[in-house]
Every structure is written in structure tokens, then in C-alpha cells.
Design an enzyme around this catalytic site. Structure first.
Site, mmCIF file in Angstrom:
data_model
loop_
_atom_site.group_PDB
_atom_site.id
_atom_site.type_symbol
_atom_site.label_atom_id
_atom_site.label_comp_id
_atom_site.label_asym_id
_atom_site.label_seq_id
_atom_site.Cartn_x
_atom_site.Cartn_y
_atom_site.Cartn_z
ATOM 1 C CG MET A 129 -1.993 -1.032 1.045
ATOM 2 S SD MET A 129 -2.884 -1.515 2.645
ATOM 3 C CE MET A 129 -1.539 -2.479 3.531
ATOM 4 C CD GLN A 153 1.440 -1.728 -7.175
ATOM 5 O OE1 GLN A 153 0.163 -1.543 -7.462
ATOM 6 N NE2 GLN A 153 1.907 -1.893 -5.911
ATOM 7 C CB CYS A 164 -4.480 2.903 -7.940
ATOM 8 S SG CYS A 164 -4.405 4.258 -6.732
ATOM 9 C CE LYS A 177 -5.610 -5.562 -6.905
ATOM 10 N NZ LYS A 177 -5.012 -4.525 -5.680
ATOM 11 C CG ASN A 222 -7.215 -7.105 -3.492
ATOM 12 O OD1 ASN A 222 -7.308 -5.855 -4.243
ATOM 13 N ND2 ASN A 222 -6.992 -7.098 -2.315
ATOM 14 N N GLY A 278 -4.001 -6.450 2.366
ATOM 15 C CA GLY A 278 -3.424 -5.160 2.610
ATOM 16 C C GLY A 278 -3.775 -4.640 3.985
ATOM 17 N NE ARG A 279 -8.792 -1.876 3.347
ATOM 18 C CZ ARG A 279 -10.243 -1.991 3.196
ATOM 19 N NH1 ARG A 279 -10.933 -1.253 4.182
ATOM 20 N NH2 ARG A 279 -10.945 -2.815 2.523
#
Length: 330
Positions: free
Chosen positions: A1, A55, A85, A124, A184, A208-209
């Protein structure tokens, strides 16, 4: 992130088991860009002992090809193009998720990168910009370019992190793609990890989070899949994690109030598991000194009771990753 899962955070995460595979923050790529030295350090100084995927984010083909070839000179397991994103400052420049408004341009970019990249090449993506119906158009494009892995966040760009995740679209990608697909979106606990794998048939998870809130999550998922007892940290262990996080990510050369403000960003994710009323987060938001920050943390966490696994509230962030059952953007 971006601006969260940097080298110091990776170093810290390894203490708790870590992911099977890690994805860097995104390298911003444009005609005048150079590889960001801080992000590059997470590759050259990789502390995880696990493979690292580099990435990239951008829309200029010659620049993306140049950056990919430069990144191939470093110890990376794959080159990844971010088409997911959802941050407005990114998509308004037709980068990240903004490219999903132009499938033909995506087709050209993927063709050029697939031809240029000699190591595994991954993507992604989200399921569309503002309409998931475009996903049916995107899947043949992804399949045509022999991707080695496709990660799908099951929301549109405009949905950000607010809506439910549309896991049925990830399942469609699994059925349509010749390469492995990683799921995801809202993988926030052992039980949601198992549910998402069952719903989608995906080969892995991106987290992630939840890794910020609960750095033990990768270890817990592995334990669950091996039918072992699942480790539950106590309040005091979470407090020790917050203390270690402060030391890892806060620069002593930066004034204390700025360090505390940075930690509040991390606590946005951590606080959900601490107590159910929101009072902990309310109190943390009002502190300005390190002493008060840790005083409040101690009031809520200096105990030996287990911290429950609770779903994350909707919040924004962008990408650490993992392979066989482990990593997410949100």
C-alpha cells in the site's frame, strides 16, 4: 500500500510470519521518471526472505517498457502493472484504475510489456471503472497477453472501498483465464479468507489493510489451512506491535507531532479490533504527543485478554501482497 507498506513496515511484518509474496509500493512511471530509490530499496534490501514483485503505474508505453527493463536488473520475481488504483489524482491522469476506461489502450500497453518483459508479468485490476460490465471485455484482453498471474479486486474504481465486494466477478476471471487468479477485497480474517477462496476458486489471496490491523493474519491463515490451532494475540501483544510499529516507521528527525499524526493513519486500521464502541479511535484522534498516544493505547490494550477477529471498517489504502492464501489492497 502506497506510503504504508514500505521497507520499514516489511521489516516489521517479518516478525509475525509475513506474506508468501510481497508487492512493492507502485513505481510512478512517466517520460521523466526514474525508479524511486526508497521503493527500490525494498527490493535491493528485501528483508522478508520471500519473493518480491515490482509494481508499476503509468500509461506511457515507452516509459513503462524502460522502467520494466530497469526493474528486471534487480532481484524481482515479476513485474506487475497496476490497473486498479482508485485514487482520483491517479485515475484522472488515466493511470491505475483510470485505464479501465480505455480497453484499447490497455491492450496496447499489455502487448508492449509482454513482449519486453522476460520474467513473469502480472496485472492487478478492478472489475471496471464505473460499470462492471466492461470486465467481460477486459478478460479476453488479459488472456491474450499470456499473463503469468492476474489479481482481481472485486469492486469498480468508483466504488473505491465503500461497497460490498463482487466476488462473482473474480469467479468469472478464474473460469476465463488461462493463468492463476488471485482474489482481492475485504479479506480481513481467517474465516473471510476461507470464504473468499471457496466463493471464487482463486489460487490465492491479496491482503493489505488487514495486515496493518493484524500482522498475525498470514500466520493465522496458514494455521487454519493446516487445521492447527489459530494464534490469537492478546491486548498487550497488540500494544507491543504498535510500539514496534512506531519505532519502525517514525523518523526520529521528524517532529513528534508529525510522527503521531503518521501513527494515527495506522491506528485507523488497528482500532476496529480493540473495542467495539469507537471510543478508542475517538480518543486517539485527539492526541498530539507521543506520551498521550501511548497512554491512550495502554488504557485500552494493557491486558492479557485475546483481541477478537473483527471485519475492517471501509477505509482507503493501496497494496502489500501474498501468494497461496495471503495478501490484499483492501
Amino acid at each position: 500500500m502506497q506510503d504504508v507498506t514500505d521497507l520499514p513496515f516489511w521489516q516489521l511484518l517479518t516478525r509475525y510470519g509475513g506474506a508468501d509474496l510481497c508487492v512493492t509500493e507502485y513505481f510512478r512511471v512517466h517520460p521523466d521518471s526514474r525508479l524511486d530509490p526508497d521503493i527500490l530499496a525494498s527490493i535491493t534490501k528485501n528483508p522478508t526472505g520471500r519473493p518480491v514483485v515490482a509494481q508499476m503505474m503509468g500509461n506511457d508505453i515507452p516509459s513503462l517498457v524502460r522502467a520494466a527493463k530497469e526493474l528486471e536488473q534487480h532481484p524481482v520475481a515479476a513485474i506487475d502493472l497496476n490497473l486498479g488504483c482508485p485514487v482520483p489524482v491517479v485515475y484522472r491522469k488515466c493511470a491505475g484504475g483510470g485505464l479501465l476506461r480505455d480497453p484499447e489502450r490497455v491492450d496496447s500497453i499489455l502487448g508492449a510489456l509482454r513482449e519486453a518483459v522476460t520474467i513473469p508479468f502480472t496485472v492487478k485490476t478492478r472489475i471496471g471503472f464505473d460499470d462492471p460490465s466492461v470486465f467481460e471485455q477486459m478478460l479476453p484482453i488479459y488472456a491474450r497477453h499470456s499473463l503469468d498471474l492476474l489479481t482481481v479486486h472485486g469492486r469498480t474504481v468508483k466504488e473505491m472501498y465503500r461497497s460490498e465486494v463482487h466476488y462473482e466477478y473474480i469467479a468469472r476471471a478464474v473460469a476465463a483465464m488461462p493463468c492463476p487468479v488471485v482474489a482481492n477485497g475485504n479479506v480481513s480474517s481467517v474465516h473471510s479468507a476461507e470464504e473468499v477462496l471457496n466463493l471464487t476458486g482463486a489460487r490465492g489471496l491479496m491482503i493489505g489493510r488487514a495486515a496493518i490491523r493484524n500482522p498475525w493474519i498470514f500466520q493465522q491463515i496458514r494455521q487454519h489451512r493446516r487445521s492447527e490451532p489459530i494464534y490469537q494475540p492478546t491486548g498487550r501483544e497488540v500494544l507491543e506491535y504498535i510500539q514496534a510499529l512506531y519505532e519502525a516507521v517514525c523518523d526520529p528527525q521528524v517532529r513528534e507531532t508529525s510522527q503521531v499524526q503518521k501513527m494515527k493513519k495506522y491506528l485507523t486500521y488497528i482500532s476496529d479490533g480493540v473495542e467495539p464502541t469507537g471510543q478508542f479511535q475517538h480518543s486517539i484522534r485527539r492526541v498530539i504527543t507521543k506520551a498521550d498516544f501511548f497512554r491512550i493505547c495502554g488504557e485500552y490494550l494493557d491486558h492479557d485478554s485475546p483481541i477478537p477477529h473483527v471485519p475492517l471498517r471501509m477505509a482507503t489504502a493501496v497494496g502489500v501482497a501474498a501468494g497461496s492464501a495471503n495478501s490484499d489492497e483492501g
